[in-house]
Design a protein around this motif. Structure first.
Motif, PDB file in Angstrom:
ATOM      1  N   TYR A 181      35.698  33.087  35.506  1.00  0.00           N
ATOM      2  CA  TYR A 181      35.038  32.760  36.775  1.00  0.00           C
ATOM      3  C   TYR A 181      33.694  33.478  36.890  1.00  0.00           C
ATOM      4  CZ  TYR A 181      34.254  33.022  41.861  1.00  0.00           C
ATOM      5  OH  TYR A 181      33.709  32.978  43.123  1.00  0.00           O
ATOM      6  N   ASP A 226      31.207  31.928  34.612  1.00  0.00           N
ATOM      7  CA  ASP A 226      30.662  30.684  35.170  1.00  0.00           C
ATOM      8  C   ASP A 226      29.621  30.972  36.244  1.00  0.00           C
ATOM      9  OD1 ASP A 226      32.193  29.023  33.539  1.00  0.00           O
ATOM     10  OD2 ASP A 226      33.845  28.886  34.980  1.00  0.00           O
ATOM     11  N   PHE A 286      34.729  18.190  35.334  1.00  0.00           N
ATOM     12  CA  PHE A 286      34.478  19.613  35.142  1.00  0.00           C
ATOM     13  C   PHE A 286      35.577  20.441  35.820  1.00  0.00           C
ATOM     14  CE2 PHE A 286      29.613  18.711  35.091  1.00  0.00           C
ATOM     15  CZ  PHE A 286      29.701  18.309  33.760  1.00  0.00           C
ATOM     16  N   LYS A 343      38.690  20.328  33.834  1.00  0.00           N
ATOM     17  CA  LYS A 343      38.558  21.125  32.612  1.00  0.00           C
ATOM     18  C   LYS A 343      38.884  22.586  32.894  1.00  0.00           C
ATOM     19  CE  LYS A 343      35.239  22.236  28.916  1.00  0.00           C
ATOM     20  NZ  LYS A 343      33.863  22.005  28.421  1.00  0.00           N
ATOM     21  N   ARG A 344      38.388  23.093  34.037  1.00  0.00           N
ATOM     22  CA  ARG A 344      38.682  24.477  34.386  1.00  0.00           C
ATOM     23  C   ARG A 344      40.144  24.647  34.805  1.00  0.00           C
ATOM     24  NH1 ARG A 344      35.693  25.968  31.537  1.00  0.00           N
ATOM     25  NH2 ARG A 344      33.848  27.271  31.818  1.00  0.00           N
ATOM     26  N   LYS A 365      30.458  23.806  39.588  1.00  0.00           N
ATOM     27  CA  LYS A 365      31.693  23.021  39.660  1.00  0.00           C
ATOM     28  C   LYS A 365      32.820  23.708  38.899  1.00  0.00           C
ATOM     29  CE  LYS A 365      31.170  19.649  42.433  1.00  0.00           C
ATOM     30  NZ  LYS A 365      32.120  19.407  43.535  1.00  0.00           N
ATOM     31  N   TYR A 366      32.494  24.363  37.796  1.00  0.00           N
ATOM     32  CA  TYR A 366      33.501  25.160  37.093  1.00  0.00           C
ATOM     33  C   TYR A 366      34.026  26.273  38.007  1.00  0.00           C
ATOM     34  CZ  TYR A 366      32.385  23.164  32.451  1.00  0.00           C
ATOM     35  OH  TYR A 366      32.223  22.333  31.360  1.00  0.00           O
ATOM     36  N   TYR A 411      28.092  24.506  36.154  1.00  0.00           N
ATOM     37  CA  TYR A 411      28.792  25.792  36.206  1.00  0.00           C
ATOM     38  C   TYR A 411      29.287  26.107  37.621  1.00  0.00           C
ATOM     39  CZ  TYR A 411      27.894  26.967  31.374  1.00  0.00           C
ATOM     40  OH  TYR A 411      27.911  26.972  29.989  1.00  0.00           O
TER      41      TYR A 411
END
Length: 618
Positions: free
Chosen positions: A51, A54, A211, A214-215, A92-93, A90
């Protein structure tokens, strides 16, 4: 004697052995719990590291964007947009964790490009210019880029993220926190992500939702140790992979209905199985009930989450008592008006009039009223109970007082008996309000044709109705204000804020010489100039039964409403208002697309049913 002693000795040995066995189990279980807790701490440490990474990558991209915008170079637009897209990726990650642990900062960084007004009272009114990614997206992709403004917002956002990064600490979190993060991420994708809610120019919502998934998958891998059922963990990976693959579609043609049925709801089912597999106990319940496997069900929501007064369980007996009070005209000073006079059950709790008798506004539906964070069109009340008090005291409505109404109730033996059976203090003012509010809260059956279909209970939706839902959630952008599943202005997945909008509603059906309706809405409460003509976003559930429409009842058909929105609201018919929140651009919907959307809206009509069986008051 010897034989008895030997038996006792053998028995003692066996008891001792059994006790030793139990002690070993307890020790092993205790060790297992400690090891599991340690593994959970490690998992959150890994989450925190990713986190923070990111956040750092997002900050770096924003700083590069600021520097590019500050250069005196003509060829900066392309690198500026590249830096923006990288920063957005990033963000959104990081969104999954940020939105959960720091809601206020997340809202700041992801707010729409609309003036933010906070009104506590007439002496405490704050107006804040918006900033964040939506603002930046509109600036960076404008026809004429204001580089100074881009640099200003990029710097502001970078500094905010640096502060967030320096105050991040996840290692004290428990497994249930991660499950909440996981479910919020799933719900956010379905209810705002795939609608284009926070990507107003690029409409990059599908890629950005991928995204998020994915995380989610990466975070879930950190908690693999929690799974007793390996197949359940593999089912998660398969579902998340399939979701990411399906999100590669085109924004305009994306099948949101199928996505929710094939991905969101199966993932909620996996979520429920996971909490059981992990043996997680939650300290309390958020907006969604822990057993919810559909976003469109009468068991989806925890009604207490929307009740700031903490008025207790919704008991069937209280609901039925509240219904009697709701429809009793003797409670008003005239003896002729009840709540049901303006909120008739056969009209989805409206009255079919442009403006109710003696009132200045259209009668709003009571359907799903318990699932919002503000009452009346101008949100002057923060609770159902407060709304009831206002109606009772209003000279043009009940024109009485809670004290007088309580006396009327106590004079009726039937009421008196029911209140004494259900409430410790009997028919007090507080309990009368609670009973009526309980009935209103029960008016959320989620049993419409659409609910039954998207929850997999039947397969009766037509292709036109499904197209209409997909348009509503996509191209037409209806769902960026009327959020599913309630289709009102309460923003998911936290459901802590109900939005107000300035649409530019005209005083009459006129598209040539249109004039704004004179009702100033929210402005009348505090006199805030920038809140003129602002009104709460109502639910569209049962909308086929609630004509005429808008706060002033100006439109009598859904076709007229859709034409208004299709033109760009008030701006599209010549009404120029500085703070209109509805995008002024025409939606360019075809006649067939408008028919499809209306076909979908017609599926939101609830089946006639009695109040559902709730908890007992005893």
């Amino acid at each position: 004697m010897f034989s008895r002693f030997r038996l006792n000795k053998e028995a003692y040995f066996m008891i001792s052995l059994f006790a030793l066995f139990i002690s070993c189990i307890i020790v092993l279980d205790s060790c297992s719990q400690r090891n599991r807790a340690a593994d959970t701490t490690v998992a959150f440490q890994e989450m925190e590291e990713l986190y923070v990474s990111d956040l750092s990558a997002c900050i770096s991209a924003l700083d590069k964007l600021k520097n590019s915008a500050s250069r005196n170079n003509k060829d900066v637009i392309r690198p500026m947009r590249e830096h923006y897209q990288k920063a957005r990726m990033y963000f959104k990650y990081a969104e999954l964790v940020l939105s959960f642990i720091d809601t206020e900062n997340f809202r700041f960084l992801n707010q729409p490009n609309i003036l933010k007004v906070e009104e506590e009272d007439q002496t405490d009114i704050k107006e804040k210019e918006p900033s964040g990614f939506q603002v930046l997206e509109e600036l960076v992709y404008a026809d004429s880029v204001d580089r100074a403004e881009v640099a200003k917002h990029a710097a502001l956002m970078s500094n905010r993220l640096k502060l967030i990064r320096s105050n991040t600490q996840l290692q004290s979190y428990q497994a249930y926190h991660f499950l909440w993060i996981l479910r919020n991420g799933i719900a956010r994708v379905a209810l705002t992500g795939i609608t284009g809610f926070d990507s107003p120019v690029l409409e990059a919502s599908l890629q950005e939702s991928a995204f998020a998934y994915k995380r989610l998958k990466r975070y879930l891998s950190y908690f693999k140790h929690e799974f007793k059922d390996e197949a359940l963990y593999q089912a998660w990976n398969q579902q998340l992979d399939q979701s990411m693959e399906s999100l590669k579609g085109d924004f305009a043609s994306f099948d949101r209905y199928s996505f929710i049925k094939k991905h969101t709801h199966p993932q909620l089912e996996l979520w429920v199985k996971t909490q059981q597999d992990w043996e997680v106990e939650f300290p309390f319940t958020l907006a969604f009930n822990h057993g919810a496997t559909s976003l469109f069900s009468d068991s989806t929501f925890n009604l207490k989450h929307f009740d700031d007064l903490k008025s207790g369980d919704l008991a069937t007996e209280k609901v039925l008592l509240g219904k009697q009070l709701f429809n009793d005209p003797s409670l008003s000073i005239s003896g002729t008006m009840s709540c049901g006079s303006c909120h008739q059950e056969n009209l989805a709790f409206t009255d079919g009039m442009a403006k109710s008798v003696g009132q200045t506004r259209n009668s709003p539906t009571m359907s799903y009223a318990g699932l919002q964070r503000g009452f009346f069109y101008d949100k002057r009340s923060g609770s159902l109970e407060g709304q009831i008090v206002a109606v009772v005291n209003n000279e043009t409505e009940f024109h009485t007082s809670l004290e007088a109404m309580s006396k009327v109730v106590k004079q009726k033996p039937t009421y008196q008996q029911q209140f004494e059976a259900l409430y410790e203090q009997g028919a007090t003012e507080v309990n009368i309000r609670n009973a009526i509010a309980s009935y209103i809260k029960s008016l959320s059956p989620f049993n419409s044709k659409f609910d039954r279909n998207i929850s997999g209970k039947e397969q009766s939706l037509t292709e036109r109705e499904i197209r209409g839902f997909n348009l509503f959630m996509g191209k037409a952008k209806c769902a960026t204000c009327h959020f599913a599943p309630v289709f009102n202005g309460t923003v998911p997945p936290e459901f802590t804020e109900t939005e107000m909008e300035l649409l530019g509603v005209p005083a009459a059906k006129d598209t040539v010489n249109a004039k704004i309706d004179p009702d100033l809405g929210r402005y009348n409460l505090f006199g805030t100039e920038s809140r003129k003509h602002f009104f709460k976003t109502p639910t569209l559930r049962n909308v086929a039964l609630t004509a005429p429409y808008m706060h002033n009842g100006v439109y009598t058909t859904l076709e007229e409403v859709m034409d208004f929105y299709n033109r760009g609201g008030g701006a599209g018919i010549g009404i120029q208002l500085e703070h209109q929140t509805l995008p002024p651009d025409a939606l360019s919907l075809t006649k067939q697309e408008i028919k499809d959307i209306i076909a979908f809206l017609n599926t939101l009509t609830d089946q006639n049913s009695k109040p559902k069986q709730l908890t007992s008051a005893k």
